[in-house]
Design a protein around this motif. Structure first.
Motif, short mmCIF file in Angstrom:
data_model
loop_
_atom_site.label_atom_id
_atom_site.label_comp_id
_atom_site.label_asym_id
_atom_site.label_seq_id
_atom_site.Cartn_x
_atom_site.Cartn_y
_atom_site.Cartn_z
N PHE A 267 0.83 -1.20 0.00
CA PHE A 267 0.00 0.00 0.00
C PHE A 267 0.86 1.25 0.00
CE2 PHE A 267 -2.72 -3.29 1.57
CZ PHE A 267 -4.00 -2.94 1.15
N ASP A 268 0.29 2.33 -0.50
CA ASP A 268 0.94 3.63 -0.38
C ASP A 268 0.90 4.11 1.06
OD1 ASP A 268 1.44 3.65 -3.09
OD2 ASP A 268 -0.42 4.77 -3.57
N THR A 269 1.73 5.10 1.37
CA THR A 269 1.76 5.64 2.72
C THR A 269 0.39 6.17 3.13
OG1 THR A 269 4.09 6.24 2.45
CG2 THR A 269 2.88 7.32 4.23
N ASN A 270 -0.03 5.79 4.31
CA ASN A 270 -1.28 6.29 4.92
C ASN A 270 -2.50 5.98 4.04
OD1 ASN A 270 -2.73 7.46 7.02
ND2 ASN A 270 -2.71 9.49 6.08
N SER A 271 -2.44 4.86 3.32
CA SER A 271 -3.54 4.51 2.41
C SER A 271 -4.00 3.08 2.67
CB SER A 271 -3.09 4.64 0.95
OG SER A 271 -4.11 4.16 0.08
N SER A 272 -5.31 2.85 2.49
CA SER A 272 -5.87 1.50 2.56
C SER A 272 -6.56 1.13 1.26
CB SER A 272 -6.87 1.39 3.74
OG SER A 272 -7.94 2.32 3.58
N VAL A 273 -6.19 1.82 0.18
CA VAL A 273 -6.79 1.56 -1.13
C VAL A 273 -5.97 0.46 -1.83
CG1 VAL A 273 -7.34 2.53 -3.40
CG2 VAL A 273 -7.66 3.91 -1.31
N VAL A 274 -6.66 -0.57 -2.28
CA VAL A 274 -5.99 -1.66 -3.01
C VAL A 274 -5.73 -1.21 -4.43
CG1 VAL A 274 -6.14 -4.07 -3.73
CG2 VAL A 274 -7.15 -3.37 -1.54
N LYS A 275 -4.47 -1.23 -4.84
CA LYS A 275 -4.13 -0.78 -6.19
C LYS A 275 -4.47 -1.86 -7.21
CE LYS A 275 0.06 0.37 -4.72
NZ LYS A 275 1.44 0.90 -4.68
N PRO A 276 -4.96 -1.45 -8.38
CA PRO A 276 -5.39 -2.43 -9.40
C PRO A 276 -4.32 -3.43 -9.77
CG PRO A 276 -6.15 -0.22 -9.97
CD PRO A 276 -5.22 -0.05 -8.81
N GLU A 277 -3.06 -3.07 -9.62
CA GLU A 277 -1.99 -3.97 -10.04
C GLU A 277 -1.96 -5.25 -9.20
OE1 GLU A 277 1.97 -2.32 -8.10
OE2 GLU A 277 0.66 -0.69 -8.81
N PHE A 278 -2.65 -5.24 -8.02
CA PHE A 278 -2.65 -6.43 -7.17
C PHE A 278 -3.91 -7.28 -7.35
CE2 PHE A 278 0.15 -3.49 -4.85
CZ PHE A 278 1.28 -4.28 -4.74
N TYR A 279 -4.86 -6.83 -8.21
CA TYR A 279 -6.10 -7.58 -8.38
C TYR A 279 -5.85 -8.99 -8.94
CZ TYR A 279 -9.54 -4.01 -7.17
OH TYR A 279 -10.32 -3.12 -6.49
N TYR A 311 -3.07 4.61 15.68
CA TYR A 311 -3.51 4.95 14.32
C TYR A 311 -3.08 3.84 13.34
CZ TYR A 311 -3.99 7.30 9.85
OH TYR A 311 -4.35 7.61 8.58
N ASN A 312 -1.84 3.37 13.51
CA ASN A 312 -1.35 2.31 12.64
C ASN A 312 -2.14 1.02 12.81
OD1 ASN A 312 0.61 3.91 11.45
ND2 ASN A 312 2.19 3.34 12.93
N GLN A 313 -2.59 0.75 14.03
CA GLN A 313 -3.41 -0.44 14.25
C GLN A 313 -4.71 -0.35 13.45
OE1 GLN A 313 -2.96 -3.32 15.97
NE2 GLN A 313 -4.96 -3.94 15.21
N ALA A 314 -5.37 0.81 13.53
CA ALA A 314 -6.63 1.00 12.79
C ALA A 314 -6.39 0.96 11.29
CB ALA A 314 -7.28 2.31 13.20
N LEU A 315 -5.25 1.56 10.83
CA LEU A 315 -4.94 1.57 9.40
C LEU A 315 -4.70 0.15 8.89
CD1 LEU A 315 -4.25 3.07 6.78
CD2 LEU A 315 -1.90 3.34 7.64
N SER A 316 -4.00 -0.66 9.68
CA SER A 316 -3.74 -2.04 9.24
C SER A 316 -5.04 -2.83 9.14
CB SER A 316 -2.77 -2.73 10.21
OG SER A 316 -3.37 -2.91 11.48
N GLN A 317 -5.98 -2.55 10.05
CA GLN A 317 -7.27 -3.24 10.00
C GLN A 317 -8.04 -2.84 8.72
OE1 GLN A 317 -8.36 -5.61 12.12
NE2 GLN A 317 -10.17 -5.90 10.87
N ARG A 318 -7.98 -1.54 8.39
CA ARG A 318 -8.66 -1.09 7.16
C ARG A 318 -8.04 -1.73 5.93
NH1 ARG A 318 -8.30 3.92 9.83
NH2 ARG A 318 -6.72 4.69 8.36
#
Length: 378
Positions: A267-279, A311-318
């Motif tokens: 993932f990118d920094t501070n992001s929980s968006v799955v990038k299409p390249e990993f689909y 914050y990192n715990q919540a981000l990892s869950q997302r």
């Protein structure tokens, strides 16, 4: 009023007992029981009566193996605790007995019924009451026709709202005992059913349908139709493929292998968006789970160490939940087979002091395995 009702009840009890005695008996080892016994009444304190001994006579009709209908007459003398009055007492009731399965010579039962009691003082009019009774007891077989019997009961007066209890012990004689059929001598044993008794069978365990000689042994050469080295009469898996290795029962020997697949999404920094390249990689996991229907997956989310730990715990869950949604929503994996779990920054796999290490740590990973069976070749 009470006396009239009790007399009517007495008639009804006699009629019910007579009706039962005139009916057919059902699957029991005897037809009737005559009992003579003794016992003791323990009267409710509201009666102001001393406890009293009694004698009783009972006649029971066996309805079937478990149930019996019984009429009983009880006679007792009781003294008032005050006033010196003596009471002649009589108790008659109709009861139903349910017997439990015997244990050796013992057979427990429960008993309950309806009846009446009469107290006749030596200087006044008789008093009659309607009684309900309920109790438990046991019978002990002394012989084929004689039984020892004991029971304990509660007696509830519907007229006076008193509760007495009693203990009874008696001897019963059984009428209409059915003679036991003489034991038949056992037939000679032929365990394998080949027509040759075990005592002279030289080949026990012959399979059904196999032709044998006078010694109980097969007279034809055994056949192995599928050529697996196990004769047909012992082959539990006929028509086994030629190249497969079999066990002693003629069934293929199976080997169990473990197959697995790994998933890794960054993932990118501070992001929980799955990038299409990993689909495409996520789809491989979905295809694996479709092939092995019993598999489940735990998606594990992680972060680098920049930012607060909470914050990192919540981000990892997302992040974990984002990948789980791709599996369930994009590739139709059942939600009950997917679990998302965030670990925050607690499990780094690379040095967080470098950009490359931080990228490696901003990840979602999973490993799924399944066991598959293959058949061993010769």
């Amino acid at each position: 009023m009470t006396t009239t009702c009790t007399r009517n009840l007495r008639g009804a009890l006699c009629l019910a007992l007579a009706t039962a005695l005139s009916g057919p008996t059902l699957a029991a080892d005897h037809q009737a029981e005559l009992q003579l016994g003794i016992g003791r009444y323990f009267f409710d304190s509201d009666r102001d009566l001393d406890d009293a001994n009694h004698i009783n006579l009972g006649l029971g009709y066996v309805l079937n193996r478990d149930w019996m209908l019984e009429g009983r007459l009880v006679d007792f003398d009781a003294d008032a605790e005050r006033g010196g009055i003596d009471f002649d007492g009589r108790h008659y009731h109709l009861d139903a007995l349910y017997h439990f399965s015997p244990t050796g010579k013992w057979r427990p039962f429960i008993i309950g019924g309806l009846g009446a009691v009469e107290f006749d003082p030596d200087n006044g009019s008789a008093i009659e009451e309607t009684l309900l009774n309920l109790g438990v007891g046991v019978k002990y077989a002394l012989s084929e026709r004689w039984q020892l019997r004991g029971d304990a009961r509660l007696y509830n007066s519907l007229d006076e709202e008193t509760l007495d209890y009693g203990l009874n012990l008696g001897l019963s004689y059984l009428f209409g005992v059915k003679p036991r059929a003489p034991a038949r001598p056992p037939a000679p044993a032929d365990a394998d059913g080949d027509g040759v008794y075990d005592s002279v069978d030289a080949c026990p365990g012959t399979a059904p349908g196999v032709r044998v000689d006078g010694r109980g042994c097969e007279v034809v050469r055994p056949v192995d139709s599928d050529g697996d080295g196990v004769y047909d009469r012992r082959d539990r898996c006929p028509d086994t493929a030629p190249r497969l290795k079999v066990d002693g029962s003629g069934c293929p020997i199976t080997l169990t292998d473990t197959v697995s697949i790994d998933l890794r999404v960054n993932f990118d920094t501070n992001s929980s968006v799955v990038k299409p390249e990993f689909y495409a990689e996520i789809k491989q996991v979905a295809d694996f789970m479709a092939q092995y229907a019993n598999t489940v997956v735990t998606i594990e989310g992680h972060t680098d160490n920049r930012g607060a730990a909470s914050y990192n715990q919540a981000l990892s869950q997302r992040r974990a939940e984002a990948v789980a949604r791709v599996l369930t929503e994009q590739f139709a994996v059942g939600a009950e087979r997917v679990r998302a779990l965030g670990y925050g920054e607690a499990q780094p796999i690379a040095d967080n002091d470098t950009a490359a290490g931080q990228l490696a740590n901003r990840r979602v990973v999973a490993k799924i395995s399944a066991e598959v069976e293959t058949q061993q070749l010769r």
